[in-house]
Design a protein around this motif. Sequence first.
Motif, mmCIF file in Angstrom:
data_model
loop_
_atom_site.group_PDB
_atom_site.id
_atom_site.type_symbol
_atom_site.label_atom_id
_atom_site.label_comp_id
_atom_site.label_asym_id
_atom_site.label_seq_id
_atom_site.Cartn_x
_atom_site.Cartn_y
_atom_site.Cartn_z
ATOM 1 N N LEU A 252 -43.245 -4.156 -81.037
ATOM 2 C CA LEU A 252 -43.226 -4.507 -79.438
ATOM 3 C C LEU A 252 -44.648 -5.165 -79.021
ATOM 4 C CD1 LEU A 252 -40.407 -2.955 -79.637
ATOM 5 C CD2 LEU A 252 -41.202 -2.023 -77.439
ATOM 6 N N PRO A 253 -45.644 -4.512 -79.208
ATOM 7 C CA PRO A 253 -46.895 -5.244 -78.781
ATOM 8 C C PRO A 253 -47.157 -6.579 -79.476
ATOM 9 C CG PRO A 253 -47.516 -3.390 -80.307
ATOM 10 C CD PRO A 253 -46.153 -3.231 -79.884
ATOM 11 N N GLY A 254 -46.650 -6.917 -80.848
ATOM 12 C CA GLY A 254 -46.887 -8.115 -81.497
ATOM 13 C C GLY A 254 -45.955 -9.039 -80.868
ATOM 14 N N LEU A 255 -44.658 -8.692 -80.475
ATOM 15 C CA LEU A 255 -43.706 -9.679 -80.016
ATOM 16 C C LEU A 255 -44.305 -10.067 -78.635
ATOM 17 C CD1 LEU A 255 -41.021 -11.083 -80.509
ATOM 18 C CD2 LEU A 255 -39.892 -8.918 -79.450
ATOM 19 N N ALA A 256 -44.749 -9.344 -77.867
ATOM 20 C CA ALA A 256 -45.083 -9.482 -76.410
ATOM 21 C C ALA A 256 -46.304 -10.383 -76.701
ATOM 22 C CB ALA A 256 -45.715 -8.358 -75.698
ATOM 23 N N GLU A 257 -47.155 -10.305 -77.580
ATOM 24 C CA GLU A 257 -48.447 -11.117 -77.810
ATOM 25 C C GLU A 257 -47.893 -12.616 -78.061
ATOM 26 O OE1 GLU A 257 -52.484 -11.996 -77.704
ATOM 27 O OE2 GLU A 257 -51.438 -10.076 -77.223
ATOM 28 N N LYS A 258 -46.969 -12.645 -79.080
ATOM 29 C CA LYS A 258 -46.548 -13.884 -79.592
ATOM 30 C C LYS A 258 -45.670 -14.610 -78.491
ATOM 31 C CE LYS A 258 -42.713 -15.803 -82.579
ATOM 32 N NZ LYS A 258 -41.682 -15.434 -83.582
ATOM 33 N N HIS A 259 -45.247 -14.144 -77.471
ATOM 34 C CA HIS A 259 -44.539 -14.955 -76.476
ATOM 35 C C HIS A 259 -45.462 -14.796 -75.147
ATOM 36 C CE1 HIS A 259 -40.704 -15.959 -78.588
ATOM 37 N NE2 HIS A 259 -41.048 -14.669 -79.190
ATOM 38 N N ASP A 260 -46.484 -14.213 -75.367
ATOM 39 C CA ASP A 260 -47.512 -14.197 -74.212
ATOM 40 C C ASP A 260 -46.653 -13.742 -72.724
ATOM 41 O OD1 ASP A 260 -49.616 -14.526 -72.414
ATOM 42 O OD2 ASP A 260 -49.348 -16.555 -71.958
ATOM 43 N N SER A 261 -46.110 -12.472 -73.232
ATOM 44 C CA SER A 261 -45.131 -11.781 -72.093
ATOM 45 C C SER A 261 -45.322 -10.475 -71.802
ATOM 46 C CB SER A 261 -43.577 -12.036 -72.619
ATOM 47 O OG SER A 261 -42.797 -11.390 -71.562
ATOM 48 N N ARG A 262 -44.755 -9.784 -70.998
ATOM 49 C CA ARG A 262 -45.025 -8.487 -70.754
ATOM 50 C C ARG A 262 -43.641 -7.501 -71.002
ATOM 51 N NH1 ARG A 262 -46.506 -7.796 -64.802
ATOM 52 N NH2 ARG A 262 -44.345 -8.927 -64.270
ATOM 53 N N TRP A 263 -43.728 -6.359 -71.257
ATOM 54 C CA TRP A 263 -42.695 -5.201 -71.631
ATOM 55 C C TRP A 263 -42.654 -4.951 -70.145
ATOM 56 C CZ3 TRP A 263 -39.185 -5.424 -75.047
ATOM 57 C CH2 TRP A 263 -39.461 -5.850 -76.491
ATOM 58 N N LEU A 264 -41.311 -4.748 -69.508
ATOM 59 C CA LEU A 264 -41.362 -4.069 -68.361
ATOM 60 C C LEU A 264 -40.616 -2.877 -68.206
ATOM 61 C CD1 LEU A 264 -39.833 -7.260 -66.621
ATOM 62 C CD2 LEU A 264 -42.213 -6.533 -66.540
ATOM 63 N N LEU A 265 -41.257 -1.917 -67.821
ATOM 64 C CA LEU A 265 -40.580 -0.239 -67.748
ATOM 65 C C LEU A 265 -40.178 0.055 -66.444
ATOM 66 C CD1 LEU A 265 -43.967 0.850 -69.634
ATOM 67 C CD2 LEU A 265 -41.766 0.372 -70.439
ATOM 68 N N ALA A 266 -39.518 1.130 -66.236
ATOM 69 C CA ALA A 266 -39.353 1.928 -64.740
ATOM 70 C C ALA A 266 -39.171 3.352 -64.987
ATOM 71 C CB ALA A 266 -38.004 1.395 -64.421
ATOM 72 N N ASP A 267 -39.450 3.803 -63.549
ATOM 73 C CA ASP A 267 -39.419 5.264 -63.650
ATOM 74 C C ASP A 267 -38.156 5.894 -63.300
ATOM 75 O OD1 ASP A 267 -39.876 8.057 -63.388
ATOM 76 O OD2 ASP A 267 -41.364 8.050 -61.921
ATOM 77 N N PHE A 268 -37.191 5.764 -64.173
ATOM 78 C CA PHE A 268 -35.629 5.852 -63.953
ATOM 79 C C PHE A 268 -35.364 7.313 -63.290
ATOM 80 C CE2 PHE A 268 -35.461 2.814 -67.189
ATOM 81 C CZ PHE A 268 -35.120 1.680 -66.747
ATOM 82 N N ALA A 269 -34.538 7.235 -62.358
ATOM 83 C CA ALA A 269 -34.128 8.631 -61.747
ATOM 84 C C ALA A 269 -32.396 8.585 -62.046
ATOM 85 C CB ALA A 269 -34.095 8.569 -60.294
ATOM 86 N N ALA A 270 -32.053 9.877 -62.221
ATOM 87 C CA ALA A 270 -30.592 10.129 -62.353
ATOM 88 C C ALA A 270 -29.751 9.328 -61.136
ATOM 89 C CB ALA A 270 -30.084 11.666 -62.296
ATOM 90 N N GLY A 271 -28.923 8.429 -61.739
ATOM 91 C CA GLY A 271 -28.158 7.442 -60.967
ATOM 92 C C GLY A 271 -28.391 6.045 -61.028
#
Length: 283
Positions: free
Chosen positions: A212-231
């Motif tokens: 994943l870090p290599g793919l983000a570097e290749k495309h000069d992009s970010r991995w997007l996360l979330a603090d998911f709650a039930a629902g």
Amino acid sequence: MLTSNGYTLDSSEKRLGWLEPVPDADRTKRDVLWERLRRDGYLYLPQQLQADLVNGFREYYFSTMAETGIIAPGTHPADGIGRAACADREKVHGVLFGDIVPGVRYEELTTHPDVKGWFQWFLGDDVHLHKRKIIRHLMPGETGIGTATQAHYDLVYLREGSERVLSMWIPLGDCPPEMGGLTYLEGSHHWALADERERGNRRPAASITADLPGLAEKHDSRWLLADFAAGDVVVHSSYVVHASTDNVDALGRIRLSTDIRYQRASEPIDWRWQEHWHEDDGL
């Protein structure tokens, strides 16, 4: 520190960010949602489902799995605390594919009015739910290639039908980043679509990479996360690249989630996805 398949994600602001939830004021504006989906490749919909519905299914799942050995002795199934020792893989698969996947409780969850009804409203048509629905649990502490979901986009597995299939990812219980939730590569649906249409680059039915870090570097992009709650749920296009992180939860909770796919019933349907999911189905 977050990892995926053993690779450490770059935590800099250039490589890691947060999913943008749909504002409450826009939740009932279909045109606005379509604009967001085209722009971002995903719709993050907090509290689309009732937390009790999701947590109730989580308790059902781990109660049904109790005899397989994945739950720590003396803990409540609803908590989904993983057992340190290895479970009986054959028993796990027997319960998963024999009882849970084809079961009524799973069908009721995936066709709930807040799921199916939402797709009917959003797509403005009769809808079809692909029978092949995937439910995964990720044990805490598992790492290395093949544990977390590798980077991919869904269309490579759905070539025989419409490209306008929409996936819904549902975390079954609270799922903070350290539990190994889904992560999306920002803007990736734009280059994935361009590759397929402009250069005829039809990727095979396989993941792009575990790095994943290599793919983000290749495309000069970010991995997007979330603090998911039930629902909470995320609806995403068939072109957006996504993956999951490793489960490093300090409380030892098992990450449980399901991903399902809806489309307009009037569009071509991939016939291979019209049987219940099984590890030997070849997809």
